[in-house]
Scaffold this motif. Structure first.
Motif, PDB file in Angstrom:
ATOM      1  N   PRO A  94      12.150   7.593 -11.856  1.00  0.00           N
ATOM      2  CA  PRO A  94      10.800   7.366 -12.237  1.00  0.00           C
ATOM      3  C   PRO A  94      10.227   8.611 -12.986  1.00  0.00           C
ATOM      4  O   PRO A  94      10.577   9.753 -13.258  1.00  0.00           O
ATOM      5  N   ASP A  95       8.809   8.197 -13.504  1.00  0.00           N
ATOM      6  CA  ASP A  95       8.279   9.151 -14.316  1.00  0.00           C
ATOM      7  C   ASP A  95       7.370  10.130 -13.579  1.00  0.00           C
ATOM      8  O   ASP A  95       7.638  11.265 -13.919  1.00  0.00           O
ATOM      9  N   ILE A  96       7.200   9.956 -12.078  1.00  0.00           N
ATOM     10  CA  ILE A  96       6.626  10.984 -11.490  1.00  0.00           C
ATOM     11  C   ILE A  96       7.318  10.761 -10.237  1.00  0.00           C
ATOM     12  O   ILE A  96       7.449   9.877  -9.383  1.00  0.00           O
ATOM     13  N   VAL A  97       7.624  11.818  -9.689  1.00  0.00           N
ATOM     14  CA  VAL A  97       8.164  12.321  -8.262  1.00  0.00           C
ATOM     15  C   VAL A  97       7.637  13.109  -7.524  1.00  0.00           C
ATOM     16  O   VAL A  97       7.486  14.383  -7.900  1.00  0.00           O
ATOM     17  N   ILE A  98       7.055  12.700  -6.421  1.00  0.00           N
ATOM     18  CA  ILE A  98       6.147  13.761  -5.237  1.00  0.00           C
ATOM     19  C   ILE A  98       6.624  13.837  -4.167  1.00  0.00           C
ATOM     20  O   ILE A  98       6.693  12.837  -3.534  1.00  0.00           O
ATOM     21  N   LEU A  99       7.168  14.884  -3.623  1.00  0.00           N
ATOM     22  CA  LEU A  99       7.460  15.066  -2.073  1.00  0.00           C
ATOM     23  C   LEU A  99       6.223  15.847  -1.373  1.00  0.00           C
ATOM     24  O   LEU A  99       5.932  16.835  -1.922  1.00  0.00           O
ATOM     25  N   ILE A 100       5.766  15.110  -0.398  1.00  0.00           N
ATOM     26  CA  ILE A 100       4.839  15.816   0.398  1.00  0.00           C
ATOM     27  C   ILE A 100       5.257  16.024   1.765  1.00  0.00           C
ATOM     28  O   ILE A 100       5.862  14.723   2.434  1.00  0.00           O
ATOM     29  N   THR A 101       5.528  17.005   2.456  1.00  0.00           N
ATOM     30  CA  THR A 101       6.298  17.203   3.730  1.00  0.00           C
ATOM     31  C   THR A 101       5.452  17.294   4.966  1.00  0.00           C
ATOM     32  O   THR A 101       6.192  16.708   5.872  1.00  0.00           O
ATOM     33  N   GLU A 102       4.306  17.165   4.839  1.00  0.00           N
ATOM     34  CA  GLU A 102       3.645  17.092   6.000  1.00  0.00           C
ATOM     35  C   GLU A 102       2.398  16.277   6.083  1.00  0.00           C
ATOM     36  O   GLU A 102       1.665  15.954   4.800  1.00  0.00           O
ATOM     37  N   ILE A 108       6.961  10.088  -2.954  1.00  0.00           N
ATOM     38  CA  ILE A 108       6.068   9.230  -3.876  1.00  0.00           C
ATOM     39  C   ILE A 108       6.945   9.279  -5.350  1.00  0.00           C
ATOM     40  O   ILE A 108       7.461  10.090  -5.815  1.00  0.00           O
ATOM     41  N   ALA A 109       7.328   8.020  -5.857  1.00  0.00           N
ATOM     42  CA  ALA A 109       7.896   7.839  -6.993  1.00  0.00           C
ATOM     43  C   ALA A 109       6.991   6.642  -7.743  1.00  0.00           C
ATOM     44  O   ALA A 109       6.959   5.799  -7.042  1.00  0.00           O
ATOM     45  N   LEU A 110       6.896   7.023  -8.976  1.00  0.00           N
ATOM     46  CA  LEU A 110       6.011   5.986  -9.856  1.00  0.00           C
ATOM     47  C   LEU A 110       6.761   5.768 -10.963  1.00  0.00           C
ATOM     48  O   LEU A 110       7.211   6.747 -12.015  1.00  0.00           O
ATOM     49  N   GLU A 111       6.987   4.573 -11.575  1.00  0.00           N
ATOM     50  CA  GLU A 111       7.510   4.187 -12.687  1.00  0.00           C
ATOM     51  C   GLU A 111       6.289   3.642 -13.511  1.00  0.00           C
ATOM     52  O   GLU A 111       5.732   2.651 -13.072  1.00  0.00           O
ATOM     53  N   ALA A 112       5.798   4.334 -14.525  1.00  0.00           N
ATOM     54  CA  ALA A 112       4.731   3.893 -15.151  1.00  0.00           C
ATOM     55  C   ALA A 112       4.759   3.297 -16.512  1.00  0.00           C
ATOM     56  O   ALA A 112       5.969   3.914 -17.381  1.00  0.00           O
ATOM     57  N   LYS A 113       4.168   2.451 -17.068  1.00  0.00           N
ATOM     58  CA  LYS A 113       3.974   1.915 -18.375  1.00  0.00           C
ATOM     59  C   LYS A 113       2.764   1.806 -19.052  1.00  0.00           C
ATOM     60  O   LYS A 113       1.654   1.588 -18.145  1.00  0.00           O
ATOM     61  N   MET A 114       2.637   2.145 -20.317  1.00  0.00           N
ATOM     62  CA  MET A 114       1.282   1.882 -20.748  1.00  0.00           C
ATOM     63  C   MET A 114       1.259   1.099 -21.878  1.00  0.00           C
ATOM     64  O   MET A 114       0.919  -0.286 -21.810  1.00  0.00           O
ATOM     65  N   PHE A 115       1.762   1.510 -23.110  1.00  0.00           N
ATOM     66  CA  PHE A 115       1.798   0.577 -24.128  1.00  0.00           C
ATOM     67  C   PHE A 115       3.100   0.098 -24.362  1.00  0.00           C
ATOM     68  O   PHE A 115       3.132  -1.208 -25.176  1.00  0.00           O
ATOM     69  N   TRP A 155       6.257   2.577  -6.597  1.00  0.00           N
ATOM     70  CA  TRP A 155       5.444   1.817  -6.733  1.00  0.00           C
ATOM     71  C   TRP A 155       5.566   1.893  -8.444  1.00  0.00           C
ATOM     72  O   TRP A 155       6.091   2.962  -9.164  1.00  0.00           O
ATOM     73  N   ALA A 156       5.261   0.793  -9.076  1.00  0.00           N
ATOM     74  CA  ALA A 156       5.148   0.518 -10.567  1.00  0.00           C
ATOM     75  C   ALA A 156       3.746   0.750 -10.680  1.00  0.00           C
ATOM     76  O   ALA A 156       2.801   0.187 -10.038  1.00  0.00           O
ATOM     77  N   LEU A 157       3.243   1.413 -12.048  1.00  0.00           N
ATOM     78  CA  LEU A 157       2.113   1.895 -12.393  1.00  0.00           C
ATOM     79  C   LEU A 157       1.714   1.338 -13.704  1.00  0.00           C
ATOM     80  O   LEU A 157       2.427   1.766 -14.611  1.00  0.00           O
ATOM     81  N   LEU A 158       1.014   0.175 -13.968  1.00  0.00           N
ATOM     82  CA  LEU A 158       1.147  -0.643 -14.997  1.00  0.00           C
ATOM     83  C   LEU A 158      -0.453  -0.954 -15.430  1.00  0.00           C
ATOM     84  O   LEU A 158      -1.431  -0.905 -14.342  1.00  0.00           O
ATOM     85  N   PRO A 159      -0.872  -1.285 -16.449  1.00  0.00           N
ATOM     86  CA  PRO A 159      -2.177  -1.960 -16.945  1.00  0.00           C
ATOM     87  C   PRO A 159      -2.280  -3.187 -16.408  1.00  0.00           C
ATOM     88  O   PRO A 159      -1.303  -4.067 -16.186  1.00  0.00           O
ATOM     89  N   GLU A 160      -3.639  -3.455 -16.167  1.00  0.00           N
ATOM     90  CA  GLU A 160      -3.946  -4.605 -15.569  1.00  0.00           C
ATOM     91  C   GLU A 160      -3.236  -5.923 -16.109  1.00  0.00           C
ATOM     92  O   GLU A 160      -2.777  -6.896 -15.638  1.00  0.00           O
ATOM     93  N   ALA A 161      -3.401  -5.904 -17.508  1.00  0.00           N
ATOM     94  CA  ALA A 161      -2.785  -7.297 -18.295  1.00  0.00           C
ATOM     95  C   ALA A 161      -1.148  -7.118 -18.118  1.00  0.00           C
ATOM     96  O   ALA A 161      -0.854  -8.409 -18.001  1.00  0.00           O
ATOM     97  N   ARG A 178      -7.049   0.770 -11.543  1.00  0.00           N
ATOM     98  CA  ARG A 178      -7.458   1.255 -10.006  1.00  0.00           C
ATOM     99  C   ARG A 178      -7.305   2.827 -10.062  1.00  0.00           C
ATOM    100  O   ARG A 178      -8.213   3.436  -9.163  1.00  0.00           O
ATOM    101  N   LEU A 179      -6.283   3.373 -10.349  1.00  0.00           N
ATOM    102  CA  LEU A 179      -6.157   4.612 -10.499  1.00  0.00           C
ATOM    103  C   LEU A 179      -7.452   5.571 -11.241  1.00  0.00           C
ATOM    104  O   LEU A 179      -7.998   6.727 -10.878  1.00  0.00           O
ATOM    105  N   LEU A 180      -7.735   4.903 -12.410  1.00  0.00           N
ATOM    106  CA  LEU A 180      -9.001   5.522 -13.100  1.00  0.00           C
ATOM    107  C   LEU A 180     -10.160   5.631 -12.038  1.00  0.00           C
ATOM    108  O   LEU A 180     -11.054   6.419 -11.960  1.00  0.00           O
ATOM    109  N   ASP A 181     -10.395   4.396 -11.392  1.00  0.00           N
ATOM    110  CA  ASP A 181     -11.462   4.286 -10.523  1.00  0.00           C
ATOM    111  C   ASP A 181     -11.452   5.533  -9.521  1.00  0.00           C
ATOM    112  O   ASP A 181     -12.362   6.031  -9.050  1.00  0.00           O
TER     113      ASP A 181
END
Length: 304
Positions: A94-102, A108-115, A155-161, A178-181
Motif C-alpha cells: 500500500p501507499d501508506i502504512v501506519i502502525l499504532i500500538t496503543e 492501517i494500510a491505505l492504497e490510494a488513487k488520484m488521477f 482501505w482503498a482511498l479513491l476520488p468519489e467518481a 471525506r478525508l478533506l472534510d
C-alpha cells in the motif's frame, strides 16, 4: 498577489503523480501539528477503528508512519529474521502504512488513487495481493508485540467518481473528499488547498479508463440522451447486471439518476454486468419511474 489556481494556470501545472498525493499531500494533513490529528483517521468519520493513542515523541512512541513502504525490501539483515517466509509474497504494498500500538495494536494500510484510473479487475488484484502480505505481517506483529491479535485496517482511498465506478471491491473505500472534510480545520492551508484543487480539477486531469468502459455518465443523463435519440452511449454497466440487486435497489430508492455508471459505445457480449440503456429505460418504465428526454449535450460524458 496570485491565487493558487492562478499560479497553477500560468506557471507549473498541477502534479498528477500519485506519489505526490500519497507521499506529500496526505502525510502533510495526517501528520500536521506533530500528529495531533492522526487519530481522526481512525475515528467514526473515516476508518471506524475506535480510540487510538498517538504519541510521536521518539522517547515515548506509539506510532510508525511510512509511505511507499515495502516490508519485503525493508526487512534485511537482522530484521529479516523477524518476518520469515515473507519474501515469497508479492511486493505490491500500500501507499501508506501506519502502525499504532496503543491501546491495542492496529495496522492501517491505505492504497490510494488520484488521477490514475485502473480497471476494476486490476485494482481488485492489487488489493488482494496487498491483503495477503498484510495478513502475514499482522500475524508476525502479534508475536513481536506479545498480543493475541493486531487489527488490520486495509482501505482503498479513491476520488468519489472512481469510488462510484468501483463497487464491491472486496476492500472498504474512503474517499479523498471525506478525508478533506475530516481534516479541513488543520493548520495546513497550502496542502488543503492543493487537495481541494486536485479534486475540483479531477474531471479534466483523470487518466483514461483502463477497463471495459469508454466513459462514465450519471444515470439520468444516459437515459435522457437515449430518449433524445443520441446514440453515443448505448450500453451501460452495473455490478450484477440489469437483473441484479444493485440496479433494483437504485431504482427503488431513486439514486439511479445520480449514480455514475460506466458506459460503452459497443456491446460487450458474454459479460453479464453490461446491458443496453434501452433495456434500462424499459426497466424504469416498468417500475413507474417517469423519464424525459433531454437535448444531446456531448460534453456531458467524461470520455475515456
Amino acid at each position: 498577489m496570485a491565487t493558487l489556481d492562478e499560479l497553477l494556470d500560468t506557471t507549473l501545472p498541477l502534479n498528477r503523480k500519485e506519489r505526490y498525493y500519497t507521499g506529500t499531500v496526505l502525510p502533510a494533513l495526517l501528520c500536521a501539528d506533530s500528529m495531533r490529528h492522526l487519530d481522526r483517521l481512525a475515528g467514526p468519520d473515516l476508518l471506524h477503528l475506535g480510540e487510538v493513542e498517538v504519541r510521536d515523541d521518539p522517547e515515548d512512541c506509539t506510532v510508525l508512519f511510512f509511505t511507499e513502504y515495502s516490508l519485503i525490501e525493508s526487512a534485511i539483515g537482522k530484521a529479516a529474521g523477524l518476518y520469515p517466509g515473507m519474501a515469497a509474497l508479492a511486493k505490491d504494498t500500500p501507499d501508506i502504512v501506519i502502525l499504532i500500538t496503543e491501546p491495542s495494536p492496529v495496522l492501517i494500510a491505505l492504497e490510494a488513487k488520484m488521477f490514475d484510473r485502473p480497471s476494476k479487475p486490476d485494482l481488485v488484484k492489487q488489493l488482494s495481493a496487498q491483503k495477503a502480505q498484510l495478513d502475514k505481517i499482522c500475524e508476525h506483529l502479534a508475536g513481536h508485540l506479545a498480543v493475541d491479535k493486531v487489527t488490520l485496517a486495509h482501505w482503498a482511498l479513491l476520488p468519489e467518481a472512481l469510488a462510484a465506478a468501483m463497487p464491491d471491491l472486496g476492500t472498504p473505500i474512503i474517499t479523498w473528499q471525506r478525508l478533506l472534510d475530516a481534516y479541513a480545520d488543520v493548520d495546513q492551508r497550502y496542502f488543503l488547498g492543493v487537495l481541494a484543487t486536485a479534486l475540483r480539477r479531477y474531471p479534466d486531469l483523470v487518466s483514461k479508463w483502463a477497463g471495459y468502459q469508454d466513459g462514465d455518465l450519471a444515470g439520468a443523463k444516459l437515459v435522457e440522451r437515449h430518449l433524445a435519440g443520441d446514440p453515443t452511449w448505448p450500453y451501460m454497466g452495473a455490478q450484477g447486471g440489469l437483473n441484479g440487486s444493485r440496479v433494483a435497489d437504485r431504482i427503488a430508492n431513486g439514486t439511479w439518476a445520480t449514480t455514475l455508471y460506466q458506459c460503452r459505445h459497443e456491446a460487450l457480449p458474454g459479460n453479464p454486468n453490461w446491458f443496453s440503456v434501452e433495456e434500462f429505460v424499459q426497466r424504469l418504465a416498468a417500475a413507474g419511474v417517469p423519464v424525459v428526454a433531454l437535448a444531446p449535450t456531448p460534453d456531458d460524458a467524461k470520455i475515456g
